[in-house]
Design a protein around this motif. Sequence first.
Motif, PDB file in Angstrom:
ATOM      1  N   ALA A  58      28.490 104.319  16.607  1.00 15.07           N
ATOM      2  CA  ALA A  58      28.376 102.872  16.750  1.00 15.07           C
ATOM      3  C   ALA A  58      29.437 102.270  17.670  1.00 15.07           C
ATOM      4  O   ALA A  58      29.701 101.071  17.600  1.00 15.07           O
ATOM      5  CB  ALA A  58      28.454 102.205  15.379  1.00 15.07           C
ATOM      6  N   ASP A  64      29.405 101.193  20.570  1.00 16.02           N
ATOM      7  CA  ASP A  64      28.547 100.717  21.656  1.00 16.02           C
ATOM      8  C   ASP A  64      28.067  99.323  21.244  1.00 16.02           C
ATOM      9  O   ASP A  64      27.775  99.097  20.056  1.00 16.02           O
ATOM     10  CB  ASP A  64      27.356 101.666  21.813  1.00 16.02           C
ATOM     11  N   HIS A  66      25.280  97.629  21.620  1.00 19.72           N
ATOM     12  CA  HIS A  66      23.940  97.571  21.026  1.00 19.72           C
ATOM     13  C   HIS A  66      23.938  98.199  19.635  1.00 19.72           C
ATOM     14  O   HIS A  66      23.292  97.672  18.709  1.00 19.72           O
ATOM     15  CB  HIS A  66      22.937  98.281  21.929  1.00 19.72           C
ATOM     16  N   ALA A  67      24.666  99.302  19.484  1.00 20.98           N
ATOM     17  CA  ALA A  67      24.726  99.967  18.182  1.00 20.98           C
ATOM     18  C   ALA A  67      25.421  99.086  17.152  1.00 20.98           C
ATOM     19  O   ALA A  67      25.002  99.017  15.986  1.00 20.98           O
ATOM     20  CB  ALA A  67      25.445 101.303  18.312  1.00 20.98           C
ATOM     21  N   ASP A  73      23.101  96.488  15.954  1.00 17.48           N
ATOM     22  CA  ASP A  73      22.035  97.027  15.093  1.00 17.48           C
ATOM     23  C   ASP A  73      22.505  97.268  13.660  1.00 17.48           C
ATOM     24  O   ASP A  73      21.680  97.401  12.749  1.00 17.48           O
ATOM     25  CB  ASP A  73      21.501  98.342  15.667  1.00 17.48           C
TER      26      ASP A  73
END
Length: 222
Positions: free
Chosen positions: A58, A60, A62-63, A66
Amino acid sequence: MNKQRLHEIFRSLYKTHGPQHWWPARDRFEVMVGAVLTQNTAWVNVERAIEALERAGALDPHAILDLSDARLARLIRPSGYFNVKAARLKSLCRWYVAKGGWQKLRHWPTGRLREALLSVHGIGPETADDIILYAFERPVFVVDAYTRRLLGRLGHTRAQAPYDDLRTAIETALGPDTTLYNEYHALIVTHAKHVCRPKPLCGQCELKRGCAFQKGKGSSDF
């Protein structure tokens, strides 16, 4: 602010502590994450939180977006204030993704970039400048509590001035120099943690000869 005096301080700190190689991160986004997580905690705790994010895949933007708020908070728990920081980290990631990430933001002028970062929830001047200096490699000097402590003890009469006033005064004296700002801020932090502590170890300090605090004076060499 006295340019010569600022350079003398830098040389003394560099002689004492050597190069610091900041910011300790593998990529630019990790610098941004670290800048949020390091608020009100020791760096060792930030490292634990970043390692947890990496293990979870995670690290990142985007991660992170999410993840549920609860899951993100659990991952960054070692950094303290984890619920607050989870919300701030998500706000930063939403902004970062919405603006096109590194590929777009790297072209923004420094002033625009700083103003935009300051509009993000939970990003104050120090965190914004950490990101701008260490992730975007722009000549913005980071002012933190360690900077104020050191300059105040050395006798600078405006060490407790508003953030942007002190930052601008230092930048004006030193001139725009990203490499110098990077190393200087890192050296101040190291010196304040190990020598110029709340209860200072003046006998170990290279700066004691010109230190108003050590002499028991309030005068300024700046």
